[in-house]
Motif scaffolding. Structure first.
Motif, PDB file in Angstrom:
ATOM      1  N   ALA A   1      52.558  51.906  52.975  1.00 27.17           N
ATOM      2  CA  ALA A   1      51.292  52.604  53.202  1.00 27.17           C
ATOM      3  C   ALA A   1      50.538  52.223  52.026  1.00 27.17           C
ATOM      4  N   GLN A   2      51.073  52.581  50.829  1.00 30.37           N
ATOM      5  CA  GLN A   2      50.446  52.418  49.499  1.00 30.37           C
ATOM      6  C   GLN A   2      49.904  50.941  49.277  1.00 30.37           C
ATOM      7  N   MET A   3      50.873  49.985  49.885  1.00 28.24           N
ATOM      8  CA  MET A   3      50.409  48.473  49.796  1.00 28.24           C
ATOM      9  C   MET A   3      49.072  48.365  50.556  1.00 28.24           C
ATOM     10  N   GLU A   4      49.233  48.842  51.716  1.00 25.67           N
ATOM     11  CA  GLU A   4      47.996  48.598  52.625  1.00 25.67           C
ATOM     12  C   GLU A   4      46.636  49.111  51.921  1.00 25.67           C
ATOM     13  N   LYS A   5      47.095  50.428  51.638  1.00 20.13           N
ATOM     14  CA  LYS A   5      46.023  51.265  50.901  1.00 20.13           C
ATOM     15  C   LYS A   5      45.358  50.366  49.529  1.00 20.13           C
ATOM     16  N   ARG A   6      46.095  49.616  48.841  1.00 22.68           N
ATOM     17  CA  ARG A   6      45.784  49.054  47.620  1.00 22.68           C
ATOM     18  C   ARG A   6      44.962  47.844  48.260  1.00 22.68           C
ATOM     19  N   GLU A   7      45.462  47.164  49.266  1.00 24.93           N
ATOM     20  CA  GLU A   7      44.977  45.992  49.818  1.00 24.93           C
ATOM     21  C   GLU A   7      43.525  46.251  50.359  1.00 24.93           C
ATOM     22  N   ARG A   8      43.235  47.333  51.026  1.00 25.36           N
ATOM     23  CA  ARG A   8      42.015  47.868  51.666  1.00 25.36           C
ATOM     24  C   ARG A   8      40.963  48.134  50.542  1.00 25.36           C
ATOM     25  N   GLU A   9      41.522  48.705  49.459  1.00 26.21           N
ATOM     26  CA  GLU A   9      40.611  49.088  48.450  1.00 26.21           C
ATOM     27  C   GLU A   9      40.207  47.835  47.650  1.00 26.21           C
ATOM     28  N   ALA A  10      41.032  47.038  47.628  1.00 33.87           N
ATOM     29  CA  ALA A  10      40.641  45.597  46.889  1.00 33.87           C
ATOM     30  C   ALA A  10      39.560  45.057  47.788  1.00 33.87           C
ATOM     31  N   GLN A  11      39.996  45.045  49.163  1.00 33.81           N
ATOM     32  CA  GLN A  11      38.636  44.249  50.025  1.00 33.81           C
ATOM     33  C   GLN A  11      37.483  45.109  49.871  1.00 33.81           C
ATOM     34  N   VAL A  12      37.457  46.592  49.813  1.00 34.05           N
ATOM     35  CA  VAL A  12      36.091  47.208  49.648  1.00 34.05           C
ATOM     36  C   VAL A  12      35.625  46.867  48.326  1.00 34.05           C
ATOM     37  N   GLN A  13      36.616  46.821  47.035  1.00 36.32           N
ATOM     38  CA  GLN A  13      35.839  46.396  45.949  1.00 36.32           C
ATOM     39  C   GLN A  13      35.294  45.069  45.934  1.00 36.32           C
ATOM     40  N   LYS A  14      36.120  44.237  46.677  1.00 35.93           N
ATOM     41  CA  LYS A  14      35.631  42.797  46.645  1.00 35.93           C
ATOM     42  C   LYS A  14      34.133  42.713  47.283  1.00 35.93           C
ATOM     43  N   CYS A  15      33.756  43.597  48.526  1.00 38.64           N
ATOM     44  CA  CYS A  15      32.524  43.706  49.018  1.00 38.64           C
ATOM     45  C   CYS A  15      31.668  44.339  48.051  1.00 38.64           C
ATOM     46  N   ILE A  16      32.149  45.214  47.471  1.00 39.48           N
ATOM     47  CA  ILE A  16      31.071  45.914  46.486  1.00 39.48           C
ATOM     48  C   ILE A  16      30.596  44.849  45.653  1.00 39.48           C
ATOM     49  N   THR A  17      31.610  44.244  44.836  1.00 36.69           N
ATOM     50  CA  THR A  17      31.249  43.135  43.983  1.00 36.69           C
ATOM     51  C   THR A  17      30.182  41.958  44.448  1.00 36.69           C
ATOM     52  N   SER A  18      30.391  41.698  45.796  1.00 35.83           N
ATOM     53  CA  SER A  18      29.668  40.826  46.226  1.00 35.83           C
ATOM     54  C   SER A  18      28.315  41.196  46.542  1.00 35.83           C
ATOM     55  N   LEU A  19      27.916  42.486  46.451  1.00 32.88           N
ATOM     56  CA  LEU A  19      26.453  42.891  46.757  1.00 32.88           C
ATOM     57  C   LEU A  19      25.636  42.542  45.511  1.00 32.88           C
ATOM     58  N   ASP A  20      24.308  42.327  45.757  1.00 37.32           N
ATOM     59  CA  ASP A  20      23.505  42.224  44.688  1.00 37.32           C
ATOM     60  C   ASP A  20      23.566  43.359  43.796  1.00 37.32           C
ATOM     61  N   GLU A  21      23.123  43.112  42.645  1.00 32.44           N
ATOM     62  CA  GLU A  21      23.490  44.086  41.470  1.00 32.44           C
ATOM     63  C   GLU A  21      22.660  45.331  41.687  1.00 32.44           C
ATOM     64  N   GLU A  22      21.280  45.350  42.262  1.00 32.39           N
ATOM     65  CA  GLU A  22      20.366  46.303  42.405  1.00 32.39           C
ATOM     66  C   GLU A  22      20.946  47.203  43.406  1.00 32.39           C
ATOM     67  N   TYR A  23      21.671  46.635  44.490  1.00 30.60           N
ATOM     68  CA  TYR A  23      22.125  47.624  45.567  1.00 30.60           C
ATOM     69  C   TYR A  23      23.428  48.047  45.149  1.00 30.60           C
ATOM     70  N   ARG A  24      24.084  47.178  44.147  1.00 24.64           N
ATOM     71  CA  ARG A  24      25.493  47.641  43.897  1.00 24.64           C
ATOM     72  C   ARG A  24      25.392  48.928  42.945  1.00 24.64           C
ATOM     73  N   GLU A  25      24.468  48.864  42.106  1.00 17.95           N
ATOM     74  CA  GLU A  25      24.549  49.969  41.206  1.00 17.95           C
ATOM     75  C   GLU A  25      23.976  51.259  41.620  1.00 17.95           C
ATOM     76  N   VAL A  26      23.245  51.444  42.952  1.00 23.64           N
ATOM     77  CA  VAL A  26      22.988  52.660  43.615  1.00 23.64           C
ATOM     78  C   VAL A  26      24.283  52.748  44.586  1.00 23.64           C
ATOM     79  N   LEU A  27      24.757  51.967  45.097  1.00 22.80           N
ATOM     80  CA  LEU A  27      25.820  52.285  45.992  1.00 22.80           C
ATOM     81  C   LEU A  27      27.003  53.210  45.201  1.00 22.80           C
ATOM     82  N   VAL A  28      27.323  52.400  43.921  1.00 24.73           N
ATOM     83  CA  VAL A  28      28.251  52.957  43.157  1.00 24.73           C
ATOM     84  C   VAL A  28      28.093  54.253  42.420  1.00 24.73           C
ATOM     85  N   LEU A  29      26.680  54.540  42.109  1.00 21.11           N
ATOM     86  CA  LEU A  29      26.263  55.699  41.522  1.00 21.11           C
ATOM     87  C   LEU A  29      26.255  56.759  42.532  1.00 21.11           C
TER      88      LEU A  29
END
Lengths: 351, 209
Positions: free
Chosen positions: B137-165
């Motif tokens: 389950a942890q492996m699956e969770k890690r994988e999902r988190e990595a996918q989410v992070q990858k999508c966050i990183t793919s956002l434009d910086e101006e969108y990324r910063e508001v989303l992160v904050l």
């Protein structure tokens, strides 16, 4: 009426409950009738949950210590920089004044050292003398025959030397060696202590007198000798000049001896004493006491002549004091004087 | 000096910033006072940097640099906003600058930043959840988190910063407005687009959510 695109853009704000009540109602009505927008809302909610579920990362071990180490290093560097370079508006003037102060002190010390060097260095003889020869002194008979060739100049120069140099001189005169080599003479009379100088002077004087006598015997033409004595500086003459208390100046001023001598007029006061050396010292003290200026001392055979300028109103007192030292004989010569000072020429003779 | 101090105190009253006491000490040259501020904010700073960058090591470096920059310019802090707001603005800007640098390097060398970032993210996830009981389950969770992070990183910086904050760090719109120095309306519109963009990215990566 909002379309799906507008609804989709409003959905994130709808989730945060940031829409106006009218917009919120419009969105809700649209969602009831539009499955794709409802699906988009569900996806957005799921995305929110996924983002919320992201775990926080922990700082690595010693992370704070690493940061603080860099901060402290920076603070140290900054304080060092501030210490040496800030604030410049204070530092720069202080440094400039310090530099000027050091330069002034250095110049002052250099000059003071120069004065002291003058005192320490032995005084130089006023005129060049002929080098003492190493060859043995020729026979007396030869000297007599050759003496005629001596020049007035040689006579004058030779008269200033001590007895050792005198012999060499005589040899030069007889051998007829032209262009005698000039050398720096050694210190003849110490200048620092006047009384000691006077004692030394007496010794030199005696020796020179004997040398002079010898030369007189050798010279076959008395007229020539007479001329030499008239023109030349008197033999064994040595003049000390003491001005405004700077004894060190005497060494420098000695080079002007012939000029000074020519300026001294005939004695106006004669003092007959038992011991010339002691008397000279006492007279000099007396002159100093009476604030005499331009004191010039001249030593010659059996007497010492001192000339000095003294204030007119103090002359009488001075002569009274002089009478304590010895038997005073005032000569009726016109005393050179200006408005304030009188020039006294005191001749100190042995009884 | 007195005037300046009174300004600080007034601001303190107005904003009620619990960091201000230590900030004033730092401004007087007390280095140890900064230790307290680092202790309080290091985790949040690191997480903002990490979510902005998607790379743990880079995030650590950026956080260190941001703290050092904050200390160097702490005398310029005028207490117009909370100290934490000022501090987070620094780390966001440092993260953006570092990303720009990395992008330039990637363009020159032709290496994908996302690939290397993903590996490091996975490494961090392993580290953070090593003690958990269910490895599958942890492996699956890690994988999902990595996918989410990858999508966050793919956002434009101006969108990324508001989303992160907003969505990850939980700052209010008001705080985000102060951190990013942009109007609140802009924050809302950017956040709206950021969320939709992230949803679209996740649908693409994961499939039907």
């Amino acid at each position: 009426m909002m379309n799906c695109k507008d609804i989709e853009n409003s959905l994130p704000l709808y989730l945060d409950n940031l829409l106006s009540p009218a917009d919120k109602r419009a969105v809700e009505e649209h969602l009831k009738s539009c499955p794709s927008c409802a699906k988009a809302l569900a996806q957005l909610q799921k995305t929110g949950r996924l983002v919320d579920g992201l775990a926080e990362v922990e700082p690595p071990p010693w992370f704070k210590q690493k940061i603080m180490a860099r901060v402290r290093e920076d603070a140290k560097k900054k304080s060092f920089t501030q210490k040496w370079f800030y604030p410049l508006r204070i530092k720069v003037p202080v440094q400039v004044f310090a530099t000027i102060f050091i330069v002034v002190i250095a110049v002052y010390i250099y000059r003071a050292g120069d004065e002291q060097m003058k005192e320490v260095l032995p005084p130089q003889a006023p005129t060049p003398v002929m080098e003492a020869g190493k060859e043995p002194i020729p026979q007396q008979t030869e000297k007599a025959s050759e003496a005629v060739t001596t020049t007035v100049t040689k006579e004058k120069v030779a008269s200033r030397k001590d007895t050792r140099d005198e012999k060499a001189d005589i040899y030069d005169a007889f051998s007829g060696v032209a262009a005698p080599k000039i050398k720096e003479p050694k210190k003849e009379i110490p200048q620092k202590n006047i009384s000691a100088g006077a004692a030394d002077m007496a010794k030199v004087m005696k020796a020179d007198v004997s040398a002079d006598k010898g030369r007189a015997k050798l010279a076959s033409i008395p007229a020539k000798k007479a001329e030499a004595e008239q023109v030349a500086v008197p033999p064994y003459a040595s003049i000390e000049r003491k001005r405004e208390g700077y004894t060190s100046d005497a060494a420098m001023k000695e080079n002007r001896a012939p000029e000074v001598q020519s300026m001294i007029p005939k004695p106006t006061i004669s003092v007959h004493v038992a011991n010339i050396n002691t008397a000279v010292g006492e007279v000099e003290k007396l002159l100093t006491k009476y604030e005499a200026k331009n004191i010039v001392k001249q030593t010659s055979a059996g007497k010492v002549v001192i000339s000095a300028e003294i204030k007119t109103q103090k002359v009488k007192d001075f002569i009274t004091q002089l009478k304590i030292i010895g038997r005073v004989e005032e000569k009726e010569l016109p005393i050179i004087s200006n408005k304030y000072d009188k020039l006294l020429v005191i001749e100190i003779l042995s009884d | 000096m007195l005037f300046w101090m009174s300004n600080i105190i007034d601001s303190k009253k107005a904003i009620n910033d619990e960091d201000l006491e230590y900030v004033v000490l730092c401004q007087k040259g007390d280095t140890d006072a900064f230790d307290v501020l680092v202790e309080r904010h290091q985790k949040k700073m690191l997480n903002i940097a990490y979510r902005m960058m998607g790379d743990y090591d880079e995030a650590c470096d950026v956080t260190q640099e941001a703290f050092l920059a904050a200390y160097k310019s702490i005398k310029k802090f005028k207490a117009e906003a909370k100290f934490s707001t000022w501090l987070y603005r620094i780390v966001v800007n440092y993260s953006k600058n570092r990303l720009k640098q990395l992008r330039n390097i990637t363009q020159r060398e032709g290496v994908s930043i996302d690939d290397s970032g993903e590996m490091k993210i996975e490494g961090v996830m392993c580290q953070s959840s090593a003690n958990d009981a269910n490895p599958g389950a942890q492996m699956e969770k890690r994988e999902r988190e990595a996918q989410v992070q990858k999508c966050i990183t793919s956002l434009d910086e101006e969108y990324r910063e508001v989303l992160v904050l907003r969505d990850i760090q939980g700052f209010s719109y008001e705080e985000i407005k102060d951190i990013l120095k942009i109007p609140e309306g802009t924050v809302k519109s950017r956040l709206s687009r950021a969320r939709n963009a992230l949803k679209d990215c996740l649908v693409k990566v994961i499939g039907d959510l």
